[in-house]
Enzyme design. Structure first.
Site, PDB file in Angstrom:
ATOM      1  N   ASP A 127      -0.390   5.179   0.763  1.00  0.00           N
ATOM      2  CA  ASP A 127      -0.735   6.187   1.778  1.00  0.00           C
ATOM      3  C   ASP A 127      -0.780   5.592   3.181  1.00  0.00           C
ATOM      4  O   ASP A 127      -1.543   4.657   3.436  1.00  0.00           O
ATOM      5  CB  ASP A 127      -2.105   6.809   1.476  1.00  0.00           C
ATOM      6  CG  ASP A 127      -2.110   7.586   0.162  1.00  0.00           C
ATOM      7  OD1 ASP A 127      -1.085   7.573  -0.529  1.00  0.00           O
ATOM      8  OD2 ASP A 127      -3.138   8.194  -0.159  1.00  0.00           O
ATOM      9  N   ASP A 148      -1.607  -0.513   5.972  1.00  0.00           N
ATOM     10  CA  ASP A 148      -1.968   0.092   7.266  1.00  0.00           C
ATOM     11  C   ASP A 148      -3.476   0.166   7.497  1.00  0.00           C
ATOM     12  O   ASP A 148      -3.926   0.414   8.603  1.00  0.00           O
ATOM     13  CB  ASP A 148      -1.409   1.524   7.376  1.00  0.00           C
ATOM     14  CG  ASP A 148      -2.186   2.496   6.494  1.00  0.00           C
ATOM     15  OD1 ASP A 148      -2.377   2.184   5.298  1.00  0.00           O
ATOM     16  OD2 ASP A 148      -2.626   3.535   7.005  1.00  0.00           O
ATOM     17  N   ASP A 200       0.857  -1.181   0.000  1.00  0.00           N
ATOM     18  CA  ASP A 200       0.000   0.000   0.000  1.00  0.00           C
ATOM     19  C   ASP A 200       0.901   1.241   0.000  1.00  0.00           C
ATOM     20  O   ASP A 200       2.090   1.149   0.345  1.00  0.00           O
ATOM     21  CB  ASP A 200      -0.863  -0.027   1.270  1.00  0.00           C
ATOM     22  CG  ASP A 200      -1.604   1.273   1.505  1.00  0.00           C
ATOM     23  OD1 ASP A 200      -2.230   1.764   0.554  1.00  0.00           O
ATOM     24  OD2 ASP A 200      -1.558   1.782   2.648  1.00  0.00           O
TER      25      ASP A 200
HETATM   26 MG   LIG Z   1      -3.104   3.138   3.532  1.00  0.00          MG
END
Ligand SMILES: [Mg+2]
Length: 268
Positions: free
Chosen positions: A18, A204, A16
Protein backbone atom coordinates in the site's frame (compact mmCIF):
# COMPACT_ATOMS: atom_id res chain seq x y z
CA UNK A 1 29.23 -11.91 -18.96
CA UNK A 2 32.29 -10.33 -17.35
CA UNK A 3 33.98 -11.75 -14.26
CA UNK A 4 32.58 -8.88 -12.25
CA UNK A 5 29.03 -9.69 -13.43
CA UNK A 6 29.47 -13.32 -12.53
CA UNK A 7 30.55 -12.41 -9.03
CA UNK A 8 28.03 -9.64 -8.39
CA UNK A 9 25.77 -10.66 -5.49
CA UNK A 10 22.38 -11.98 -6.67
CA UNK A 11 19.64 -9.52 -5.71
CA UNK A 12 16.34 -10.02 -3.96
CA UNK A 13 13.60 -7.36 -3.91
CA UNK A 14 11.37 -6.99 -0.86
CA UNK A 15 8.52 -4.51 -1.17
CA UNK A 16 5.71 -2.94 0.81
CA UNK A 17 2.38 -2.83 -1.04
CA UNK A 18 0.00 0.00 0.00
CA UNK A 19 1.38 3.37 -1.08
CA UNK A 20 4.51 1.73 -2.53
CA UNK A 21 3.71 -0.82 -5.24
CA UNK A 22 0.01 0.13 -5.14
CA UNK A 23 -1.35 3.67 -5.33
CA UNK A 24 -2.24 4.97 -1.87
CA UNK A 25 -5.78 5.96 -2.91
CA UNK A 26 -6.80 3.72 -5.82
CA UNK A 27 -4.59 0.58 -5.44
CA UNK A 28 -3.68 1.10 -9.12
CA UNK A 29 -0.27 -0.28 -10.15
CA UNK A 30 -0.24 0.35 -13.91
CA UNK A 31 2.85 2.57 -13.61
CA UNK A 32 4.81 -0.32 -12.05
CA UNK A 33 4.00 -2.90 -14.76
CA UNK A 34 7.06 -2.42 -17.04
CA UNK A 35 9.42 -2.67 -14.05
CA UNK A 36 7.51 -5.71 -12.74
CA UNK A 37 7.86 -7.41 -16.13
CA UNK A 38 11.55 -6.59 -16.23
CA UNK A 39 12.16 -8.14 -12.81
CA UNK A 40 10.27 -11.25 -13.93
CA UNK A 41 12.26 -11.59 -17.15
CA UNK A 42 15.51 -11.10 -15.20
CA UNK A 43 14.50 -13.86 -12.78
CA UNK A 44 14.80 -11.54 -9.76
CA UNK A 45 12.41 -12.57 -6.97
CA UNK A 46 9.94 -9.95 -5.68
CA UNK A 47 8.80 -10.63 -2.12
CA UNK A 48 5.70 -8.76 -0.89
CA UNK A 49 6.09 -7.57 2.72
CA UNK A 50 2.83 -6.06 3.92
CA UNK A 51 0.49 -5.46 6.84
CA UNK A 52 -2.22 -7.31 4.85
CA UNK A 53 -3.60 -10.72 5.90
CA UNK A 54 -2.84 -14.04 4.18
CA UNK A 55 -5.98 -14.09 1.95
CA UNK A 56 -5.55 -10.40 1.04
CA UNK A 57 -1.89 -10.89 0.10
CA UNK A 58 -2.51 -14.20 -1.70
CA UNK A 59 -4.97 -12.38 -3.96
CA UNK A 60 -2.36 -9.75 -4.93
CA UNK A 61 0.38 -12.40 -5.23
CA UNK A 62 -1.76 -14.14 -7.88
CA UNK A 63 -2.85 -10.91 -9.55
CA UNK A 64 0.76 -9.73 -9.90
CA UNK A 65 1.79 -13.22 -11.14
CA UNK A 66 4.58 -13.54 -8.58
CA UNK A 67 6.37 -16.78 -7.78
CA UNK A 68 8.33 -15.72 -4.66
CA UNK A 69 7.39 -16.23 -1.00
CA UNK A 70 5.58 -13.41 0.80
CA UNK A 71 5.37 -11.85 4.27
CA UNK A 72 2.08 -10.88 5.94
CA UNK A 73 0.78 -8.88 8.95
CA UNK A 74 3.86 -6.70 9.51
CA UNK A 75 6.46 -9.45 9.64
CA UNK A 76 4.27 -11.93 11.56
CA UNK A 77 4.69 -14.80 9.10
CA UNK A 78 6.48 -15.97 5.97
CA UNK A 79 4.52 -17.99 3.40
CA UNK A 80 5.77 -19.93 0.38
CA UNK A 81 4.74 -19.00 -3.17
CA UNK A 82 2.12 -21.78 -2.89
CA UNK A 83 0.61 -20.19 0.24
CA UNK A 84 2.04 -22.74 2.69
CA UNK A 85 3.04 -21.29 6.06
CA UNK A 86 6.86 -21.53 6.31
CA UNK A 87 7.55 -19.70 9.57
CA UNK A 88 5.66 -17.49 12.02
CA UNK A 89 7.08 -14.90 14.41
CA UNK A 90 3.73 -13.43 15.47
CA UNK A 91 1.65 -14.36 18.52
CA UNK A 92 -1.45 -16.34 17.52
CA UNK A 93 -4.55 -14.13 17.32
CA UNK A 94 -6.40 -16.30 19.86
CA UNK A 95 -3.77 -15.31 22.45
CA UNK A 96 -4.13 -11.61 21.56
CA UNK A 97 -7.93 -11.82 21.89
CA UNK A 98 -7.62 -13.55 25.28
CA UNK A 99 -5.36 -10.72 26.56
CA UNK A 100 -7.80 -8.09 25.22
CA UNK A 101 -10.77 -9.83 26.86
CA UNK A 102 -8.90 -10.01 30.16
CA UNK A 103 -7.89 -6.31 30.07
CA UNK A 104 -11.39 -5.17 29.15
CA UNK A 105 -12.86 -7.26 31.97
CA UNK A 106 -10.44 -6.00 34.60
CA UNK A 107 -10.05 -2.35 33.53
CA UNK A 108 -13.46 -1.64 31.99
CA UNK A 109 -11.91 0.14 29.00
CA UNK A 110 -14.05 0.84 25.96
CA UNK A 111 -12.69 -0.36 22.60
CA UNK A 112 -13.93 -2.35 19.60
CA UNK A 113 -11.61 -4.85 17.98
CA UNK A 114 -12.17 -6.48 14.58
CA UNK A 115 -13.34 -9.56 16.47
CA UNK A 116 -16.02 -7.43 18.21
CA UNK A 117 -17.02 -5.68 14.99
CA UNK A 118 -17.50 -8.72 12.75
CA UNK A 119 -17.97 -8.46 8.98
CA UNK A 120 -20.74 -5.82 9.05
CA UNK A 121 -18.88 -3.65 11.59
CA UNK A 122 -15.60 -3.83 9.69
CA UNK A 123 -17.48 -2.88 6.51
CA UNK A 124 -19.07 0.08 8.29
CA UNK A 125 -15.72 1.46 9.50
CA UNK A 126 -13.63 0.73 6.39
CA UNK A 127 -15.98 0.88 3.42
CA UNK A 128 -14.76 -2.58 2.34
CA UNK A 129 -17.05 -5.02 0.49
CA UNK A 130 -18.32 -8.00 2.51
CA UNK A 131 -15.79 -10.29 0.79
CA UNK A 132 -12.89 -7.88 1.44
CA UNK A 133 -14.01 -7.45 5.07
CA UNK A 134 -13.99 -11.25 5.48
CA UNK A 135 -10.42 -11.34 4.13
CA UNK A 136 -9.38 -8.52 6.49
CA UNK A 137 -10.90 -10.50 9.37
CA UNK A 138 -8.98 -13.66 8.42
CA UNK A 139 -6.05 -12.63 10.64
CA UNK A 140 -3.48 -14.92 12.15
CA UNK A 141 -1.26 -12.78 14.36
CA UNK A 142 -2.62 -9.24 14.86
CA UNK A 143 -5.80 -7.47 15.94
CA UNK A 144 -6.87 -3.96 14.84
CA UNK A 145 -9.10 -2.01 17.22
CA UNK A 146 -10.94 1.29 17.58
CA UNK A 147 -10.10 2.96 20.89
CA UNK A 148 -13.24 4.55 22.35
CA UNK A 149 -11.77 5.51 25.72
CA UNK A 150 -9.61 8.48 26.80
CA UNK A 151 -6.05 9.41 25.84
CA UNK A 152 -4.72 8.78 29.36
CA UNK A 153 -6.19 5.29 29.41
CA UNK A 154 -4.49 4.37 26.14
CA UNK A 155 -1.04 4.90 27.69
CA UNK A 156 -1.97 2.52 30.47
CA UNK A 157 -3.42 0.08 27.92
CA UNK A 158 -0.14 0.17 25.96
CA UNK A 159 1.92 -0.39 29.11
CA UNK A 160 -0.18 -3.40 30.16
CA UNK A 161 0.08 -4.90 26.65
CA UNK A 162 3.86 -4.54 26.88
CA UNK A 163 3.82 -6.59 30.08
CA UNK A 164 2.28 -9.35 27.94
CA UNK A 165 5.14 -8.87 25.46
CA UNK A 166 2.74 -7.26 22.96
CA UNK A 167 2.95 -3.92 21.18
CA UNK A 168 0.31 -1.35 20.28
CA UNK A 169 0.91 0.40 16.96
CA UNK A 170 -1.02 3.38 15.63
CA UNK A 171 -2.26 2.86 12.07
CA UNK A 172 -4.31 5.08 9.78
CA UNK A 173 -7.79 4.17 11.04
CA UNK A 174 -7.05 1.66 13.79
CA UNK A 175 -4.63 0.75 16.51
CA UNK A 176 -2.99 -2.64 16.01
CA UNK A 177 -2.15 -5.13 18.75
CA UNK A 178 0.57 -7.62 17.79
CA UNK A 179 3.67 -9.41 19.07
CA UNK A 180 7.17 -7.94 19.02
CA UNK A 181 7.89 -8.26 15.31
CA UNK A 182 8.17 -5.85 12.40
CA UNK A 183 8.79 -6.04 8.65
CA UNK A 184 12.53 -6.64 9.26
CA UNK A 185 11.95 -9.75 11.41
CA UNK A 186 11.61 -12.26 8.51
CA UNK A 187 14.49 -10.83 6.42
CA UNK A 188 17.30 -13.11 7.71
CA UNK A 189 15.11 -16.20 7.04
CA UNK A 190 14.30 -14.89 3.55
CA UNK A 191 17.96 -14.20 2.71
CA UNK A 192 18.95 -17.68 3.84
CA UNK A 193 16.05 -19.37 2.05
CA UNK A 194 16.54 -17.65 -1.31
CA UNK A 195 20.36 -17.45 -1.07
CA UNK A 196 20.33 -13.94 -2.47
CA UNK A 197 22.91 -11.80 -0.64
CA UNK A 198 21.88 -8.36 -1.97
CA UNK A 199 18.59 -7.23 -0.48
CA UNK A 200 16.81 -4.23 -1.99
CA UNK A 201 13.77 -3.04 0.02
CA UNK A 202 11.11 -0.52 -1.03
CA UNK A 203 8.62 1.18 1.26
CA UNK A 204 6.76 4.44 1.82
CA UNK A 205 5.75 4.40 5.49
CA UNK A 206 7.13 4.41 9.00
CA UNK A 207 6.11 0.75 9.40
CA UNK A 208 8.66 0.02 6.63
CA UNK A 209 11.53 1.76 8.48
CA UNK A 210 13.03 -1.36 10.12
CA UNK A 211 12.87 -3.29 6.83
CA UNK A 212 14.52 -0.41 4.94
CA UNK A 213 17.21 0.02 7.60
CA UNK A 214 18.06 -3.71 7.41
CA UNK A 215 18.30 -3.77 3.58
CA UNK A 216 21.51 -3.31 1.57
CA UNK A 217 19.71 -0.80 -0.65
CA UNK A 218 16.81 1.17 0.85
CA UNK A 219 14.29 2.75 -1.52
CA UNK A 220 12.03 5.31 0.14
CA UNK A 221 8.99 5.77 -2.10
CA UNK A 222 7.40 9.19 -1.91
CA UNK A 223 3.83 9.35 -0.54
CA UNK A 224 1.06 11.88 -1.29
CA UNK A 225 -0.05 11.82 2.37
CA UNK A 226 2.99 11.58 4.65
CA UNK A 227 6.75 12.31 4.74
CA UNK A 228 9.42 9.75 3.79
CA UNK A 229 10.07 7.24 6.60
CA UNK A 230 12.93 8.06 8.94
CA UNK A 231 15.44 5.18 8.72
CA UNK A 232 18.45 6.76 10.39
CA UNK A 233 21.92 6.64 8.80
CA UNK A 234 22.11 4.23 5.83
CA UNK A 235 24.93 3.54 3.35
CA UNK A 236 22.72 3.29 0.26
CA UNK A 237 19.37 5.09 0.02
CA UNK A 238 17.30 6.04 -3.02
CA UNK A 239 14.49 8.58 -2.46
CA UNK A 240 12.10 8.50 -5.40
CA UNK A 241 10.97 11.67 -7.17
CA UNK A 242 7.62 10.15 -8.18
CA UNK A 243 4.98 8.84 -5.79
CA UNK A 244 3.66 5.32 -5.23
CA UNK A 245 3.93 2.82 -8.10
CA UNK A 246 5.53 5.40 -10.44
CA UNK A 247 8.24 5.97 -7.82
CA UNK A 248 8.58 2.21 -7.34
CA UNK A 249 9.17 1.74 -11.10
CA UNK A 250 11.55 4.71 -11.20
CA UNK A 251 13.76 3.13 -8.51
CA UNK A 252 13.77 -0.36 -10.09
CA UNK A 253 14.70 1.05 -13.52
CA UNK A 254 17.41 3.18 -11.88
CA UNK A 255 18.89 0.07 -10.21
CA UNK A 256 18.96 -1.69 -13.61
CA UNK A 257 20.62 1.39 -15.16
CA UNK A 258 23.24 1.40 -12.39
CA UNK A 259 23.94 -2.33 -12.97
CA UNK A 260 22.93 -3.31 -9.45
CA UNK A 261 20.08 -5.28 -11.02
CA UNK A 262 20.99 -7.17 -14.17
CA UNK A 263 19.34 -8.99 -17.04
CA UNK A 264 15.79 -9.00 -18.29
CA UNK A 265 14.23 -7.14 -21.15
CA UNK A 266 13.36 -3.46 -20.84
CA UNK A 267 10.04 -3.21 -22.69
CA UNK A 268 9.22 0.28 -21.50
MG1 LIG B 1 2.86 1.54 2.73
Amino acid sequence: MSDQDRHAPAPLIVSDMDGTLLDHHSYDYTAALPALRRLRSAGIPLVLNTSKTVPETALWHARLELDAPYVVENGAALLGADGALLQAWGRPRAELLAVLRDLRGRMGWRFESFDDLGVAGVQQHTGLSAEAARQALARGWSEPLRWLDGDDAIHEFKALLERHDLQLLRGGRFFHVQGRHDKATPLPALRAMLDRPLLVALGDGQNDAAMLAAADVAVRVRSPVHPLPDIGAHARVIDTASMGPAGWAEAIQQLFAQGLLRGGVDDE
